[in-house]
Write a protein that holds these residues in place. Structure first.
Motif, PDB file in Angstrom:
ATOM      1  N   PHE A 137      65.110  24.985 -40.308  1.00  0.00           N
ATOM      2  CA  PHE A 137      66.148  24.820 -40.998  1.00  0.00           C
ATOM      3  C   PHE A 137      66.829  26.123 -41.585  1.00  0.00           C
ATOM      4  O   PHE A 137      68.110  26.391 -41.400  1.00  0.00           O
ATOM      5  CB  PHE A 137      65.960  23.597 -41.883  1.00  0.00           C
ATOM      6  CG  PHE A 137      67.060  23.156 -42.577  1.00  0.00           C
ATOM      7  CD1 PHE A 137      68.010  22.185 -41.921  1.00  0.00           C
ATOM      8  CD2 PHE A 137      67.416  23.572 -44.011  1.00  0.00           C
ATOM      9  CE1 PHE A 137      69.312  21.980 -42.749  1.00  0.00           C
ATOM     10  CE2 PHE A 137      68.655  23.192 -44.704  1.00  0.00           C
ATOM     11  CZ  PHE A 137      69.472  22.309 -43.808  1.00  0.00           C
ATOM     12  N   VAL A 138      65.909  26.970 -42.361  1.00  0.00           N
ATOM     13  CA  VAL A 138      66.451  28.221 -42.681  1.00  0.00           C
ATOM     14  C   VAL A 138      66.892  29.064 -41.829  1.00  0.00           C
ATOM     15  O   VAL A 138      67.823  29.806 -41.947  1.00  0.00           O
ATOM     16  CB  VAL A 138      65.186  28.811 -43.507  1.00  0.00           C
ATOM     17  CG1 VAL A 138      65.598  30.165 -43.932  1.00  0.00           C
ATOM     18  CG2 VAL A 138      64.785  27.960 -44.702  1.00  0.00           C
ATOM     19  N   GLY A 139      66.313  29.169 -40.451  1.00  0.00           N
ATOM     20  CA  GLY A 139      66.813  29.953 -39.409  1.00  0.00           C
ATOM     21  C   GLY A 139      68.106  29.477 -38.957  1.00  0.00           C
ATOM     22  O   GLY A 139      68.803  30.435 -38.605  1.00  0.00           O
ATOM     23  N   ALA A 140      68.269  28.093 -39.035  1.00  0.00           N
ATOM     24  CA  ALA A 140      69.562  27.636 -38.539  1.00  0.00           C
ATOM     25  C   ALA A 140      70.595  27.906 -39.389  1.00  0.00           C
ATOM     26  O   ALA A 140      71.825  28.312 -39.300  1.00  0.00           O
ATOM     27  CB  ALA A 140      69.731  26.204 -38.297  1.00  0.00           C
ATOM     28  N   LEU A 141      70.373  27.810 -40.609  1.00  0.00           N
ATOM     29  CA  LEU A 141      71.193  28.275 -41.880  1.00  0.00           C
ATOM     30  C   LEU A 141      71.556  29.957 -41.562  1.00  0.00           C
ATOM     31  O   LEU A 141      72.922  30.122 -42.008  1.00  0.00           O
ATOM     32  CB  LEU A 141      70.580  27.833 -43.078  1.00  0.00           C
ATOM     33  CG  LEU A 141      70.656  26.318 -43.831  1.00  0.00           C
ATOM     34  CD1 LEU A 141      69.654  26.498 -45.079  1.00  0.00           C
ATOM     35  CD2 LEU A 141      71.873  25.996 -43.663  1.00  0.00           C
ATOM     36  N   ILE A 142      70.599  30.536 -41.370  1.00  0.00           N
ATOM     37  CA  ILE A 142      70.922  31.986 -41.297  1.00  0.00           C
ATOM     38  C   ILE A 142      72.080  32.203 -40.186  1.00  0.00           C
ATOM     39  O   ILE A 142      72.914  32.946 -40.436  1.00  0.00           O
ATOM     40  CB  ILE A 142      69.648  32.726 -40.978  1.00  0.00           C
ATOM     41  CG1 ILE A 142      68.726  32.804 -42.343  1.00  0.00           C
ATOM     42  CG2 ILE A 142      70.023  34.095 -40.408  1.00  0.00           C
ATOM     43  CD1 ILE A 142      67.497  33.277 -41.982  1.00  0.00           C
ATOM     44  N   ALA A 272      66.975  33.408 -34.850  1.00  0.00           N
ATOM     45  CA  ALA A 272      66.191  32.842 -33.913  1.00  0.00           C
ATOM     46  C   ALA A 272      64.787  33.110 -33.995  1.00  0.00           C
ATOM     47  O   ALA A 272      63.873  32.182 -33.715  1.00  0.00           O
ATOM     48  CB  ALA A 272      66.816  33.621 -32.574  1.00  0.00           C
ATOM     49  N   ALA A 273      64.295  34.430 -34.811  1.00  0.00           N
ATOM     50  CA  ALA A 273      62.941  34.872 -34.897  1.00  0.00           C
ATOM     51  C   ALA A 273      62.331  33.566 -35.823  1.00  0.00           C
ATOM     52  O   ALA A 273      61.022  33.208 -35.624  1.00  0.00           O
ATOM     53  CB  ALA A 273      62.685  35.909 -35.435  1.00  0.00           C
ATOM     54  N   ILE A 274      62.924  33.304 -36.872  1.00  0.00           N
ATOM     55  CA  ILE A 274      62.477  32.354 -37.922  1.00  0.00           C
ATOM     56  C   ILE A 274      62.414  30.993 -37.052  1.00  0.00           C
ATOM     57  O   ILE A 274      61.330  30.201 -37.235  1.00  0.00           O
ATOM     58  CB  ILE A 274      63.381  32.249 -38.891  1.00  0.00           C
ATOM     59  CG1 ILE A 274      63.393  33.541 -39.652  1.00  0.00           C
ATOM     60  CG2 ILE A 274      62.792  31.165 -40.022  1.00  0.00           C
ATOM     61  CD1 ILE A 274      64.222  33.530 -40.837  1.00  0.00           C
ATOM     62  N   ILE A 275      63.273  30.546 -36.192  1.00  0.00           N
ATOM     63  CA  ILE A 275      62.976  29.296 -35.784  1.00  0.00           C
ATOM     64  C   ILE A 275      62.098  29.166 -34.613  1.00  0.00           C
ATOM     65  O   ILE A 275      61.383  28.244 -34.588  1.00  0.00           O
ATOM     66  CB  ILE A 275      64.500  28.835 -34.859  1.00  0.00           C
ATOM     67  CG1 ILE A 275      65.642  28.735 -35.830  1.00  0.00           C
ATOM     68  CG2 ILE A 275      64.384  27.753 -33.814  1.00  0.00           C
ATOM     69  CD1 ILE A 275      67.012  28.671 -35.104  1.00  0.00           C
ATOM     70  N   VAL A 276      61.940  30.157 -33.989  1.00  0.00           N
ATOM     71  CA  VAL A 276      60.632  30.212 -32.862  1.00  0.00           C
ATOM     72  C   VAL A 276      59.345  30.368 -33.684  1.00  0.00           C
ATOM     73  O   VAL A 276      58.540  29.555 -33.126  1.00  0.00           O
ATOM     74  CB  VAL A 276      60.817  31.640 -32.068  1.00  0.00           C
ATOM     75  CG1 VAL A 276      59.600  31.818 -31.252  1.00  0.00           C
ATOM     76  CG2 VAL A 276      61.990  31.509 -31.220  1.00  0.00           C
TER      77      VAL A 276
END
Length: 304
Positions: A137-142, A272-276
């Motif tokens: 969720f944080v990755g998407a917000l970024i 993208a890196a956080i999501i992965v």
């Protein structure tokens, strides 16, 4: 009858589905703008999506000859209504804001799906899965780059799409535990084709030859995505497998780079890196849980 759990297979199927889904966003973008001719209305794009996907599934059914057994039409109707609403809102959004932004907003639906799976499916979500979902969720917000331009009608359309598809996710899981995958997909697209054929009447415009080709491609890609998706969530908990659909954001970025020469900036790479990382954490915890299940009696099991 519930299918045996196969988390690794579910992950592979979900990643394949995301490749197709990102492709449908690209197709919808070209149809909803003046890239291939006069822009088509989102309802007409959705109509093409359901019509050609239905043709694909009815063709597969003619070959495989599946037996239709006691379908739960109330669940099918509700699932299709939520799905058609979500995809139409998404097609509307992608025509007005960057594809990566629209995709990022709309694919918050796994978070909604995971949360809704708790009261509606009775799934247990422990701290590690919550952490992994929070990371995604944080990755998407970024990737959304919060700011004044984010809060516009198109962004709200994408958010509405995410919520609608979150409800659809729960209903798909209910159906996947009760009915064969091909039966679910055939009925869903048949209902969707009928509903959208009525809804599009007031907005129909003759597509160009190129637009017809993209509409066919969009429908077939969605059929492929649905086939992979429905089989993925039938083989693992929705709360485990659906966060992998965030990889759609990465594939959408790759398509932008390959077709439009748009290179992601450091913010996109970070998101993208956080999501992965969140998806990798989920996969690791599932492996740990399977290892524990072989050694620990069921009565001692807990949430992780």
């Amino acid at each position: 009858m519930a299918r045996p759990q196969a988390p690794l297979t579910a992950v592979v199927l979900m990643i394949t589905a995301t490749l197709f889904i990102a492709g449908t966003m690209l197709a919808a973008k070209s149809l909803g703008t003046d890239t291939l001719g006069a822009p088509l209305h989102p309802l007409q794009i959705s109509h093409g999506r359901f019509m050609f996907a239905f043709i694909g599934f009815i063709t597969a059914s003619a070959v495989l000859r599946p037996k239709i057994r006691a379908p739960n039409m109330r669940l099918h109707m509700a699932r299709t209504i939520f799905g058609a609403t979500g995809v139409t809102l998404m097609f509307a959004a992608v025509a007005f804001i960057p594809m990566s932004d629209a995709t990022a907003i709309s694919f918050l639906n796994p978070v909604f799906g995971m949360i809704l799976a708790i009261p509606f499916l009775g799934e247990k979500v422990g701290r590690w899965r919550w952490l992994a979902a929070a990371m995604a969720f944080v990755g998407a917000l970024i990737l959304l780059r919060p700011g004044p331009d984010t809060f516009q009608v198109a962004a709200l359309l994408a958010l509405g799409a995410a919520l609608a598809m979150g409800f659809e996710l729960v209903l798909i899981k209910k159906l996947a535990d009760r009915e064969p995958a091909l039966q679910i997909l055939l009925i869903n697209n048949a209902i969707g084709c009928v509903l959208m054929s009525v809804a599009v009447i007031a907005f129909w415009a003759p597509p160009t030859l190129a637009q017809w080709g993209v509409l066919v491609t969009l429908g077939l890609m969605m059929a492929g995505a649905q086939t992979c998706f429905i089989n993925a969530i039938a083989r693992a908990d929705a709360s485990f497998v659906t966060p992998f659909s965030y990889l759609t954001l990465i594939f959408a970025g790759l398509y932008d780079w390959a077709i439009f020469a748009q290179i992601p900036d450091w913010i996109s790479v970070l998101g993208a890196a956080i999501i992965v990382s969140g998806a990798a954490l989920l996969a690791w915890r599932e492996a740990v849980n399977r290892s524990r299940a072989r050694r620990i009696p069921v009565s001692m099991g807990g949430r992780v």
